[in-house]
Design a protein around this motif. Structure first.
Motif, PDB file in Angstrom:
ATOM      1  N   MET A  64       0.733  -1.166   0.073  1.00 18.00           N
ATOM      2  CA  MET A  64       0.138   0.070   0.015  1.00 18.00           C
ATOM      3  C   MET A  64       0.921   1.291  -0.096  1.00 18.00           C
ATOM      4  O   MET A  64       1.693   1.599   0.770  1.00 18.00           O
ATOM      5  CB  MET A  64      -0.880  -0.166   1.249  1.00 18.00           C
ATOM      6  CG  MET A  64      -1.639   1.342   1.425  1.00 18.00           C
ATOM      7  SD  MET A  64      -3.314   0.892   0.925  1.00 18.00           S
ATOM      8  CE  MET A  64      -4.220   2.600   1.804  1.00 18.00           C
ATOM      9  N   VAL A  65       0.742   1.838  -0.948  1.00 18.16           N
ATOM     10  CA  VAL A  65       1.391   3.415  -0.989  1.00 18.16           C
ATOM     11  C   VAL A  65       0.309   4.391  -0.646  1.00 18.16           C
ATOM     12  O   VAL A  65      -0.575   4.581  -1.544  1.00 18.16           O
ATOM     13  CB  VAL A  65       1.862   3.562  -2.199  1.00 18.16           C
ATOM     14  CG1 VAL A  65       2.901   5.021  -2.453  1.00 18.16           C
ATOM     15  CG2 VAL A  65       2.989   2.356  -2.521  1.00 18.16           C
ATOM     16  N   ILE A  66       0.760   4.997   0.220  1.00 18.65           N
ATOM     17  CA  ILE A  66      -0.496   6.091   0.607  1.00 18.65           C
ATOM     18  C   ILE A  66       0.369   7.609   0.709  1.00 18.65           C
ATOM     19  O   ILE A  66       1.612   7.695   1.000  1.00 18.65           O
ATOM     20  CB  ILE A  66      -1.400   5.883   1.761  1.00 18.65           C
ATOM     21  CG1 ILE A  66      -0.163   5.794   3.022  1.00 18.65           C
ATOM     22  CG2 ILE A  66      -2.313   4.638   1.464  1.00 18.65           C
ATOM     23  CD1 ILE A  66      -1.292   5.486   4.311  1.00 18.65           C
ATOM     24  N   SER A  67      -0.563   8.730   0.531  1.00 23.32           N
ATOM     25  CA  SER A  67       0.087   9.968   0.945  1.00 23.32           C
ATOM     26  C   SER A  67       0.399  10.240   2.124  1.00 23.32           C
ATOM     27  O   SER A  67      -0.135   9.654   3.229  1.00 23.32           O
ATOM     28  CB  SER A  67      -0.966  11.100   0.485  1.00 23.32           C
ATOM     29  OG  SER A  67      -1.301  10.974  -1.103  1.00 23.32           O
ATOM     30  N   GLU A  68       1.207  11.112   2.555  1.00 16.96           N
ATOM     31  CA  GLU A  68       1.638  11.748   3.814  1.00 16.96           C
ATOM     32  C   GLU A  68       0.420  12.175   4.593  1.00 16.96           C
ATOM     33  O   GLU A  68      -0.445  12.842   4.090  1.00 16.96           O
ATOM     34  CB  GLU A  68       2.797  12.775   3.771  1.00 16.96           C
ATOM     35  CG  GLU A  68       3.363  13.059   4.914  1.00 16.96           C
ATOM     36  CD  GLU A  68       4.429  14.266   4.793  1.00 16.96           C
ATOM     37  OE1 GLU A  68       4.418  15.008   5.825  1.00 16.96           O
ATOM     38  OE2 GLU A  68       5.122  14.014   3.834  1.00 16.96           O
TER      39      GLU A  68
ATOM     40  N   THR B  50      -1.862  10.058   5.987  1.00 17.57           N
ATOM     41  CA  THR B  50      -2.999   9.284   5.878  1.00 17.57           C
ATOM     42  C   THR B  50      -2.714   7.782   6.677  1.00 17.57           C
ATOM     43  O   THR B  50      -1.404   7.628   6.718  1.00 17.57           O
ATOM     44  CB  THR B  50      -3.396   8.992   4.466  1.00 17.57           C
ATOM     45  OG1 THR B  50      -2.341   8.437   3.755  1.00 17.57           O
ATOM     46  CG2 THR B  50      -3.899  10.471   3.870  1.00 17.57           C
ATOM     47  N   SER B  51      -3.824   7.201   6.871  1.00 17.95           N
ATOM     48  CA  SER B  51      -3.512   6.092   7.397  1.00 17.95           C
ATOM     49  C   SER B  51      -4.716   5.166   6.907  1.00 17.95           C
ATOM     50  O   SER B  51      -5.636   5.557   6.095  1.00 17.95           O
ATOM     51  CB  SER B  51      -3.403   6.024   9.041  1.00 17.95           C
ATOM     52  OG  SER B  51      -4.907   6.451   9.583  1.00 17.95           O
ATOM     53  N   TYR B  52      -4.616   3.965   7.196  1.00 16.20           N
ATOM     54  CA  TYR B  52      -5.785   2.920   6.444  1.00 16.20           C
ATOM     55  C   TYR B  52      -6.327   1.902   7.577  1.00 16.20           C
ATOM     56  O   TYR B  52      -5.292   1.242   8.324  1.00 16.20           O
ATOM     57  CB  TYR B  52      -5.562   2.672   5.247  1.00 16.20           C
ATOM     58  CG  TYR B  52      -4.481   1.542   5.216  1.00 16.20           C
ATOM     59  CD1 TYR B  52      -4.723   0.140   5.015  1.00 16.20           C
ATOM     60  CD2 TYR B  52      -3.077   1.890   5.004  1.00 16.20           C
ATOM     61  CE1 TYR B  52      -3.474  -0.896   5.147  1.00 16.20           C
ATOM     62  CE2 TYR B  52      -2.107   0.840   5.101  1.00 16.20           C
ATOM     63  CZ  TYR B  52      -2.496  -0.630   5.184  1.00 16.20           C
ATOM     64  OH  TYR B  52      -1.478  -1.459   4.893  1.00 16.20           O
ATOM     65  N   ASN B  53      -7.345   1.344   7.375  1.00 19.44           N
ATOM     66  CA  ASN B  53      -7.824   0.053   8.026  1.00 19.44           C
ATOM     67  C   ASN B  53      -8.535  -0.679   6.970  1.00 19.44           C
ATOM     68  O   ASN B  53      -9.133  -0.218   6.056  1.00 19.44           O
ATOM     69  CB  ASN B  53      -8.441   0.106   9.192  1.00 19.44           C
ATOM     70  CG  ASN B  53      -9.636   0.910   9.433  1.00 19.44           C
ATOM     71  OD1 ASN B  53     -10.527   0.400   8.473  1.00 19.44           O
ATOM     72  ND2 ASN B  53      -9.635   1.967   9.906  1.00 19.44           N
TER      73      ASN B  53
ATOM     74  N   ILE C  56      -9.557   4.735   4.441  1.00 23.24           N
ATOM     75  CA  ILE C  56      -8.279   5.633   4.197  1.00 23.24           C
ATOM     76  C   ILE C  56      -8.889   6.766   5.010  1.00 23.24           C
ATOM     77  O   ILE C  56      -9.754   7.769   4.776  1.00 23.24           O
ATOM     78  CB  ILE C  56      -7.902   5.898   3.068  1.00 23.24           C
ATOM     79  CG1 ILE C  56      -7.614   4.646   2.404  1.00 23.24           C
ATOM     80  CG2 ILE C  56      -6.570   6.825   3.099  1.00 23.24           C
ATOM     81  CD1 ILE C  56      -7.243   5.005   0.699  1.00 23.24           C
ATOM     82  N   ASN C  57      -8.101   6.863   6.302  1.00 33.07           N
ATOM     83  CA  ASN C  57      -8.022   8.360   6.801  1.00 33.07           C
ATOM     84  C   ASN C  57      -7.163   9.382   6.201  1.00 33.07           C
ATOM     85  O   ASN C  57      -5.874   8.876   6.175  1.00 33.07           O
ATOM     86  CB  ASN C  57      -7.790   8.094   8.510  1.00 33.07           C
ATOM     87  CG  ASN C  57      -8.714   6.910   8.993  1.00 33.07           C
ATOM     88  OD1 ASN C  57      -9.750   7.211   8.957  1.00 33.07           O
ATOM     89  ND2 ASN C  57      -8.094   5.870   9.451  1.00 33.07           N
ATOM     90  N   CYS C  58      -7.542  10.557   5.863  1.00 27.30           N
ATOM     91  CA  CYS C  58      -7.037  11.461   5.271  1.00 27.30           C
ATOM     92  C   CYS C  58      -7.312  12.961   5.777  1.00 27.30           C
ATOM     93  O   CYS C  58      -8.508  13.078   6.502  1.00 27.30           O
ATOM     94  CB  CYS C  58      -7.338  11.223   3.764  1.00 27.30           C
ATOM     95  SG  CYS C  58      -8.831  11.472   3.237  1.00 27.30           S
ATOM     96  N   PRO C  59      -6.654  13.993   5.315  1.00 36.44           N
ATOM     97  CA  PRO C  59      -6.964  15.241   5.781  1.00 36.44           C
ATOM     98  C   PRO C  59      -8.318  15.646   5.265  1.00 36.44           C
ATOM     99  O   PRO C  59      -8.522  15.105   4.025  1.00 36.44           O
ATOM    100  CB  PRO C  59      -5.888  15.782   5.269  1.00 36.44           C
ATOM    101  CG  PRO C  59      -4.564  15.023   5.091  1.00 36.44           C
ATOM    102  CD  PRO C  59      -5.404  13.896   4.560  1.00 36.44           C
TER     103      PRO C  59
ATOM    104  N   LEU D 284     -12.020   8.010   3.315  1.00 38.13           N
ATOM    105  CA  LEU D 284     -12.407   7.617   2.008  1.00 38.13           C
ATOM    106  C   LEU D 284     -12.809   6.106   2.270  1.00 38.13           C
ATOM    107  O   LEU D 284     -11.831   5.485   2.831  1.00 38.13           O
ATOM    108  CB  LEU D 284     -11.101   7.889   1.064  1.00 38.13           C
ATOM    109  CG  LEU D 284     -10.747   9.277   0.862  1.00 38.13           C
ATOM    110  CD1 LEU D 284      -9.285   9.121   0.023  1.00 38.13           C
ATOM    111  CD2 LEU D 284     -11.618  10.118   0.039  1.00 38.13           C
ATOM    112  N   VAL D 285     -13.803   5.711   1.734  1.00 38.26           N
ATOM    113  CA  VAL D 285     -14.296   4.346   1.833  1.00 38.26           C
ATOM    114  C   VAL D 285     -14.473   3.762   0.623  1.00 38.26           C
ATOM    115  O   VAL D 285     -15.184   4.298  -0.429  1.00 38.26           O
ATOM    116  CB  VAL D 285     -15.648   4.348   2.678  1.00 38.26           C
ATOM    117  CG1 VAL D 285     -16.119   2.926   2.728  1.00 38.26           C
ATOM    118  CG2 VAL D 285     -15.457   4.999   4.043  1.00 38.26           C
ATOM    119  N   LEU D 286     -13.882   2.482   0.591  1.00 38.71           N
ATOM    120  CA  LEU D 286     -13.894   1.818  -0.900  1.00 38.71           C
ATOM    121  C   LEU D 286     -14.439   0.440  -0.423  1.00 38.71           C
ATOM    122  O   LEU D 286     -13.851  -0.277   0.616  1.00 38.71           O
ATOM    123  CB  LEU D 286     -12.528   1.530  -1.722  1.00 38.71           C
ATOM    124  CG  LEU D 286     -12.773   0.359  -2.587  1.00 38.71           C
ATOM    125  CD1 LEU D 286     -13.343   1.015  -4.004  1.00 38.71           C
ATOM    126  CD2 LEU D 286     -11.362   0.211  -3.212  1.00 38.71           C
TER     127      LEU D 286
END
Length: 115
Positions: A1-5, A7-10, A34-37, A92-94
């Motif tokens: 997983m590559v995510i932007s600075e 951010t975190s995910y579950n 994905i938890n993001c700004p 963000l939810v997928l």
């Protein structure tokens, strides 16, 4: 997983799979959060791969927008534009749900920041 600075995910899945071809999350129904700004603007790329040719297909839903995932035995990148409205709540939810085959498999996720 590559995510932007910043951010975190579950992820909610049945499990992970690893073999010579790679590793994947797998499940009949998956949810990636994905938890993001707040106000994040960018692109979400998700790679689905049916590397053992089980006739996988499914339905995807990203922030209320629906898409079909057809045959992807050679692997398929699915691209979602992330609008500010999508991230106003800071996430963000997928979601994915299998249509055919035993499950769906996600092998890569990339979140690009356009800000």
């Amino acid at each position: 997983m590559v995510i932007s600075e910043g951010t975190s995910y579950n992820v909610k899945v049945d499990g992970t799979w690893k073999e010579e071809k790679g590793a994947a999350w797998h499940s009949k129904e998956m949810e990636l959060v994905i938890n993001c700004p707040q106000g994040f603007l960018g692109t979400l790329l998700v790679h689905f791969y049916d590397w053992n040719h089980n006739g996988r297909s499914g339905l995807l839903e990203f922030e209320g927008r629906k898409a079909k995932l057809g045959n992807h035995e050679e692997g398929e990148w699915v691209k979602f534009h992330v609008m500010r409205e999508d991230s106003n709540d800071g996430k963000l939810v997928l979601k994915s749900k299998v249509n055919s085959g035993p499950n769906l498999m996600i092998t890569k996720v990339v979140l690009l920041n356009d800000n």
